[in-house]
Design a protein around this motif. Structure first.
Motif, PDB file in Angstrom:
ATOM      1  N   ASN A  75      59.914  42.329  74.923  1.00 47.21           N
ATOM      2  CA  ASN A  75      59.131  41.110  75.089  1.00 47.21           C
ATOM      3  C   ASN A  75      58.895  40.746  76.548  1.00 47.21           C
ATOM      4  N   GLU A 129      53.621  35.889  64.869  1.00 41.39           N
ATOM      5  CA  GLU A 129      53.047  34.717  65.511  1.00 41.39           C
ATOM      6  C   GLU A 129      53.222  33.497  64.620  1.00 41.39           C
ATOM      7  N   ASP A 131      53.214  28.832  65.211  1.00 36.80           N
ATOM      8  CA  ASP A 131      53.299  27.628  66.046  1.00 36.80           C
ATOM      9  C   ASP A 131      52.943  27.908  67.505  1.00 36.80           C
ATOM     10  N   GLY A 132      51.949  28.759  67.716  1.00 34.96           N
ATOM     11  CA  GLY A 132      51.511  29.055  69.071  1.00 34.96           C
ATOM     12  C   GLY A 132      52.397  30.008  69.839  1.00 34.96           C
ATOM     13  N   LYS A 133      53.404  30.573  69.169  1.00 39.38           N
ATOM     14  CA  LYS A 133      54.310  31.528  69.814  1.00 39.38           C
ATOM     15  C   LYS A 133      54.053  32.926  69.266  1.00 39.38           C
ATOM     16  N   ARG A 134      54.304  33.933  70.096  1.00 39.13           N
ATOM     17  CA  ARG A 134      54.166  35.323  69.677  1.00 39.13           C
ATOM     18  C   ARG A 134      55.353  36.116  70.205  1.00 39.13           C
ATOM     19  N   ARG A 135      55.864  36.997  69.374  1.00 38.82           N
ATOM     20  CA  ARG A 135      56.995  37.817  69.802  1.00 38.82           C
ATOM     21  C   ARG A 135      56.869  39.217  69.209  1.00 38.82           C
ATOM     22  N   PHE A 287      63.601  33.176  66.020  1.00 36.82           N
ATOM     23  CA  PHE A 287      62.204  32.970  66.387  1.00 36.82           C
ATOM     24  C   PHE A 287      61.747  31.544  66.101  1.00 36.82           C
ATOM     25  N   GLY A 288      62.295  30.924  65.066  1.00 36.15           N
ATOM     26  CA  GLY A 288      61.903  29.556  64.756  1.00 36.15           C
ATOM     27  C   GLY A 288      62.253  29.188  63.324  1.00 36.15           C
TER      28      GLY A 288
END
Length: 306
Positions: A75, A129, A131-135, A287-288
């Motif tokens: 990442n 992806e 909530d506006g996050k990407r990993r 991640f969330g």
């Protein structure tokens, strides 16, 4: 140039001893290298980003650490086309090394393979992806039980006890059983490759796999390949939790494909919508706590030294 990113605090102190041996081998072989020692969580991502943005043309990163460190490195990479990655594992799971068929118990052999590789072998990666996050992930990304277990295993007292008595492979299994009976199930809808939404009641977990196994060798997706341009999805849903408990041995043996309550499918993309949030992970890293997630395969994204 070889850049060695080393987690000296990994493997209960054994990583430090392994690095000392590898360092001596590198000196004996007259290999030019640069050492990057990790100082804190997330440091590997920062180091990998800095290496990626250097002016070198042929960058070779070698991670001496576990799957979490590898995920951090991935990442941080900003130019995959310029980088080749090698791994000398020191973690307890080592599913990345298992997935690329790299030596997991012989660091000297692993180093020889890395030094003699031209980096022509390419593997897929996954992307998640929300909530506006990407990993990025290399092994798996999951929702539900596998994420709860995967993100909790490293801080679990059970793992510490199992490691102490040299039964660390049982940690994942024990924590999985405990989590199964404590957790709530989920009501979700999933779309594969942009198709119609398919409902899943009483979902226990959804694992989007790049390799066959996670959790230290649990074959969630027995037919998965990191080179086919697809994610292999394993879902457990639609049956009471107590029945799933008795099917757990089938999962551990990779024989769950035709068993009621399990759903296996391959796809390029997947969209999950849940009525209630659950923990999501990438390669075991948190991640969330999410209700809507998009997963995608990134074909032939990473060159590996193997």
């Amino acid at each position: 140039m070889y850049h060695f990113i080393v987690n000296l605090h990994g493997a209960s102190g054994k990583a430090f001893l392994k690095w000392n041996k590898i360092k001596e081998l590198l000196k004996q072989k007259n290999v030019e290298f640069k050492l990057h020692v990790l100082q804190r969580a997330g440091h590997a991502t920062k180091i990998a980003r800095e290496i990626s943005e250097s002016e070198e043309n042929d960058i070779k990163i070698v991670v001496i650490g576990g799957d979490g460190t590898i995920n951090e490195v991935l990442n941080g990479i900003t130019s995959f086309e310029r980088i080749k990655l090698g791994v000398i594992p020191t973690g307890s799971g080592n599913d990345f090394s298992r997935g690329i068929n790299a030596p997991r118990h012989n660091q000297e052999k692993a180093l020889d393979l890395i030094l003699n590789s031209d980096g022509s072998k390419k593997i897929d990666l996954g992307s998640v992806e929300a909530d506006g996050k990407r990993r990025i992930f290399a092994i798996s990304s999951g929702f539900g039980m596998d994420a709860i277990v995967g993100t909790g295993i490293n801080t679990s007292k059970i793992k510490k006890i199992m490691n102490f008595i040299h039964l660390n492979k049982l940690s994942y299994a024990i924590l999985t059983v405990i989590t199964l009976f404590k957790m709530e199930t989920y009501k979700v809808k999933i779309s594969f490759d942009g198709g119609d939404l398919i409902p899943f009641e009483k979902l226990i977990f959804m694992a989007a796999m790049n390799f066959k196994a996670e959790g230290g060798g649990v074959p969630m997706a027995p037919d998965a390949s990191g080179e086919d341009g697809l994610l292999s999805v394993c879902i457990a849903a639609g049956v009471p939790k107590w029945k799933t408990f008795f099917k757990f041995p089938l999962l551990c043996m990779g024989k769950h494909g035709n068993s009621k309550g399990f759903f296996l499918r391959s796809c390029r993309t997947l969209d999950l919508f849940s009525e209630s949030p659950s923990i999501s992970h990438t390669d075991g890293e948190y991640f969330g706590n999410l209700t809507k997630i998009h997963y995608e395969c990134l074909p032939s994204k990473l060159s590996v030294l193997i």
